[in-house]
Scaffold this active site. Structure first.
Site, PDB file in Angstrom:
ATOM      1  N   LYS A 131       0.114   6.178  20.129  1.00 17.76           N
ATOM      2  CA  LYS A 131      -0.391   7.307  21.069  1.00 17.76           C
ATOM      3  C   LYS A 131      -1.423   6.864  21.878  1.00 17.76           C
ATOM      4  CE  LYS A 131       0.830  10.259  16.958  1.00 17.76           C
ATOM      5  NZ  LYS A 131       0.411  10.649  15.643  1.00 17.76           N
ATOM      6  N   HIS A 180      -4.152 -17.277   9.253  1.00 19.26           N
ATOM      7  CA  HIS A 180      -3.590 -16.438   8.131  1.00 19.26           C
ATOM      8  C   HIS A 180      -4.099 -17.130   6.853  1.00 19.26           C
ATOM      9  CE1 HIS A 180      -0.653 -14.458   5.905  1.00 19.26           C
ATOM     10  NE2 HIS A 180       0.407 -14.810   6.613  1.00 19.26           N
ATOM     11  N   ARG A 206       7.253  -9.359   3.646  1.00 16.21           N
ATOM     12  CA  ARG A 206       6.967 -10.119   2.604  1.00 16.21           C
ATOM     13  C   ARG A 206       5.401 -10.227   2.456  1.00 16.21           C
ATOM     14  NH1 ARG A 206      10.713 -14.579   2.549  1.00 16.21           N
ATOM     15  NH2 ARG A 206       8.989 -16.093   2.086  1.00 16.21           N
ATOM     16  N   THR A 207       4.520 -10.353   3.260  1.00 11.24           N
ATOM     17  CA  THR A 207       3.262 -10.227   2.967  1.00 11.24           C
ATOM     18  C   THR A 207       2.657  -9.213   2.694  1.00 11.24           C
ATOM     19  OG1 THR A 207       2.952 -12.143   5.035  1.00 11.24           O
ATOM     20  CG2 THR A 207       1.077 -10.737   4.292  1.00 11.24           C
ATOM     21  N   ARG A 219      -3.067  -6.862   9.320  1.00  8.73           N
ATOM     22  CA  ARG A 219      -2.224  -7.866  10.152  1.00  8.73           C
ATOM     23  C   ARG A 219      -2.088  -7.386  11.766  1.00  8.73           C
ATOM     24  NH1 ARG A 219       3.331 -11.031   9.036  1.00  8.73           N
ATOM     25  NH2 ARG A 219       1.884 -12.111   7.816  1.00  8.73           N
TER      26      ARG A 219
END
Lengths: 317, 425
Positions: free
Chosen positions: A85, A135, A57-58, A107
């Protein structure tokens, strides 16, 4: 007024900057409701979405926001690539920085990771959620939703309910709502309350009936099951019984109280499915719509500051 | 050839005095100290110009990263750092890779230390094999090989039965066990101390009560076994009453604390500064002040650097992922002097905690200015101001929380058995 170089958290914003951003977002809401939803505000700029944690969604919201403003948008699913990695966050940042992005949307599962990254790059960084820290765009879109539904963003009683402890949404929201002079209540089981949270100028309740009494806004949080070490609550059904929002519990709030949820919802865990879909009470769909507008506004303002900063710099020959 | 220090401010932790006088050294030992010291013929004289002369620091709990991570710190670099910091005896930790848990590794370490380090090095051996809390190490052989104490570092032995047997066996040999009082269940994954700051920053946090729970458990086993025990770091006010009771009951227990917990608090982490991530995490200001008071009263016996080198790669990570620990051999004295300049402690009190008490606990003759004690000495200017630049440190790793901080107190020279191992240019 908006003087920020990055949008790392609500903590750094001045109330006036919040108002500036929301005012601009209102304009983008209008734009987004037209047939031709396009602006040139970010033309020529490159936006990279780096998600070190799963998000549909974000990420989609940021992507649409960037595209509507004319940016070149790239998505990087970081959990699948270099992090596996063994590359460090700093190395990843340096690598990306060499590609000259202008806006970096990040994020990360760890608190403070976005701040760390912002120190190492030459572009505007937007925090799309860092661990249990902040957030900011979620809090801003919630603020815009409230302002449009209630006609103001001050002197409201807002209850934030549920898993406060694991929620960056709750932290950003309680900071923002406090800055805009609202009364914030936190409601949830004590095992999901952060330590000494009562010292943040909020009232803490363990009982929904008391906590929701006469509030204007009920903000439900997702029960972050994937974050649980196990054993914070006895069971989902007991949680729903005591803390799940249904019509009966909502009756303690004001008659015109609105219901919010940052999504994705666990229907039947923290919120009753029917209530979530009740267009007379629930503004959950509006929140999603405001999300795009707020992210457009945030990126637009940061891009203006970025361009201004670059123009002030002497040209190297 | 003998050596005479004149015009020195003698810091005597045993008598808790500061007097202007001289100190005479012969064959590496102190033979006389006081206001009037006569010099025999053929004596080298060092005029201290009124600066402080104190017993060299005995630092319990220094991590030197040999074997395993020599790029972080070697015996040579740690030894130079110690000498520059006025530390004349490093008591080194066994939490290396692999752990120092058998006599062969211990002998290797001792050999490396003797070759490379200009100061005394005394190794602590692991308490359990691989420091994994299951089987005790060969205490007898390790003692013969030179181990001065046994510890699993910050790995807490969770099995009470294993620990009680290790304590019992150690008691029969008269060996000192160093514990890390911390409840491992509560502190698992924690990067900060729970409270307002950790909540604001969204960091996984541990209640300060976890330290008291760990200490209570260890005290019960001390009562049960009679072991000689030292708690490596007591950092919270809540743990102090338990410590006081244990001492009052006559148990053979001492406690230490780290210089960082005495001079910094949780707010210093600020914007996720990982150089301030230590283990246990920095505490509240109330805790810090309570711990300083406990050092003053002697309830906490020992101040250590808890020197823990970490390279840049281990620290330039999100706070939760970053390695814990800070280098401190060279900043231990100036940081401790902050407590003196702030009026919390006297010079004699900090040297009681940094030299006399640790030496006593390990049964060493050093740490005092008495005739017969080894001439392990530090000459320093307690007031000289400077701004710390981490790249000036002699440690291979530069992870100090004091970078850029204004400090006071410069080491002018360090002597081990009467020989200068460091002189400020």
């Amino acid at each position: 007024m908006f003087r920020q170089k990055h949008l790392l958290g609500i903590e750094h914003l001045h109330p006036q900057e919040i108002t500036t951003l929301l005012d601009l977002a209102d304009q983008y809401v209008d734009l987004n409701r037209q047939d031709v939803k396009h602006s040139e505000a970010l033309r020529g700029l490159t936006q990279i979405n780096m998600f070190f944690e799963n998000s549909t969604r974000t990420q989609a919201s940021f992507e649409i926001a960037g595209k509507r403003l004319g940016a070149d948008v790239m998505n990087m699913a970081m959990q699948a690539s270099s992090i596996k990695k063994g590359e460090t966050l700093i190395d990843t940042a340096m690598t990306l920085n060499a590609m000259h992005p202008d806006l970096l949307v990040v994020r990360h599962p760890h608190s403070g990771a976005v701040d760390l990254l912002a120190q190492k790059v030459n572009c505007a960084v937007l925090n799309a959620g860092d661990g249990k820290h902040e957030h900011p765009t979620q809090a801003l879109l919630d603020a815009l939703t409230i302002r449009r539904a209630k006609g103001r963003l001050h002197r409201l009683n807002v209850a934030i309910c549920g898993d406060i402890s694991h929620s960056r949404v709750a932290r950003s929201n309680l900071i923002l709502l406090g800055k805009m002079e609202n009364r914030v209540r936190l409601v949830g089981p004590p095992t999901l309350m952060p330590s000494q949270i009562d010292q943040f100028g909020v009232e803490v309740f363990e009982d929904m009936a008391e906590g929701l009494k006469d509030v204007d806004v009920v903000m439900m949080l997702r029960l972050q099951r994937e974050r649980m070490d196990g054993g914070f609550i006895p069971s989902e059904r007991e949680y729903y019984h005591r803390y799940g929002l249904d019509a009966e519990k909502l009756a303690y709030a004001k008659d015109d109280a609105i219901v919010m949820h940052p999504g994705p919802m666990n229907r039947g865990v923290e919120i009753d499915g029917e209530l979530a879909d009740d267009i007379n009470r629930s503004v959950i769909q509006e929140q999603v719509e405001m999300g795009v507008a707020v992210r457009m506004a945030a990126m637009d303002l940061l891009a203006r500051n970025l361009r201004a900063e670059r123009q002030n710099k002497p040209v190297e020959v | 050839m003998s050596l005479l220090f004149t015009n020195a401010r003698l810091i005597d932790p045993e008598n808790q005095t500061e007097v202007l006088g001289g100190l005479l050294v012969e064959d590496g030992l102190i033979v006389d100290a006081g206001p009037d010291v006569a010099a025999p013929a053929r004596t080298e004289v060092i005029d201290c110009g009124g600066k402080c002369l104190a017993p060299g620091i005995v630092d319990i709990g220094v991590k030197v990263c040999e074997p395993g991570e020599r790029h972080k710190e070697s015996y040579k670099s740690a030894g130079l750092a110690a000498a520059a910091g006025g530390v004349t005896t490093m008591v080194t930790r066994p939490d290396t890779t692999p752990a120092i848990d058998n006599p062969e590794t211990l002998e290797f370490v001792t050999r490396r230390a003797n070759e490379a380090a200009p100061v005394n090095v005394m190794p602590i051996a692991a308490l359990t094999k691989g420091r994994d809390g299951r089987e005790m190490t060969e205490f007898g052989f390790l003692l013969d090989a030179g181990a001065v104490a046994f510890s699993d570092g910050d790995n807490v032995v969770t099995d009470h039965k294993v620990l009680s047997r290790a304590f019992t066996y150690a008691r029969s040999l008269g060996a000192l066990v160093i514990g890390h009082p911390q409840d491992p269940g509560l502190s698992k994954g924690a990067a900060a101390t729970s409270g307002k700051f950790a909540s604001l920053r969204g960091l996984p946090a541990v209640s300060p009560m976890a330290e008291r729970m760990g200490l209570d458990r260890d005290i019960a086993l001390i009562e049960m076994t009679g072991v000689k025990y030292h708690a490596d770091q007591i950092t919270t006010a809540r743990a102090l009453p338990a410590l006081q009771r244990a001492k009052k009951n006559g148990f053979d227990i001492t406690a230490g604390t780290s210089i960082h917990h005495l001079t910094l608090n949780e707010l210093d982490v600020a914007n996720y500064r990982t150089f301030f991530k230590v283990k246990p995490p920095l505490r509240s200001e109330d805790d810090r002040l309570a711990i300083i008071e406990a050092v003053k009263t002697g309830l906490i016996d020992i101040i250590s650097s808890m020197h823990t080198p970490q390279d840049e790669e281990s620290k330039r990570l999100p706070f939760e992922e970053a390695a814990a620990g800070a280098v401190a051999l060279e900043t231990l004295l100036p940081a401790a002097l902050q407590l003196v300049h702030a009026g919390h402690l006297s010079l004699a009190e900090i040297f009681r905690a940094m030299a006399l008490n640790p030496a006593k606990r390990l049964g060493l003759p050093s740490g005092r200015l008495m005739p017969g004690a080894p001439a392990d000495l530090v000459l320093f200017d307690a007031d000289a101001p400077f701004v710390l630049n981490r790249y000036d440190l002699k440690s291979k790793s530069k992870n100090t929380p004091f970078d850029g901080q204004k400090m006071q107190g410069k080491v002018l020279a360090t002597f081990v058995a009467g020989k200068a191992v460091y002189r400020r240019d």
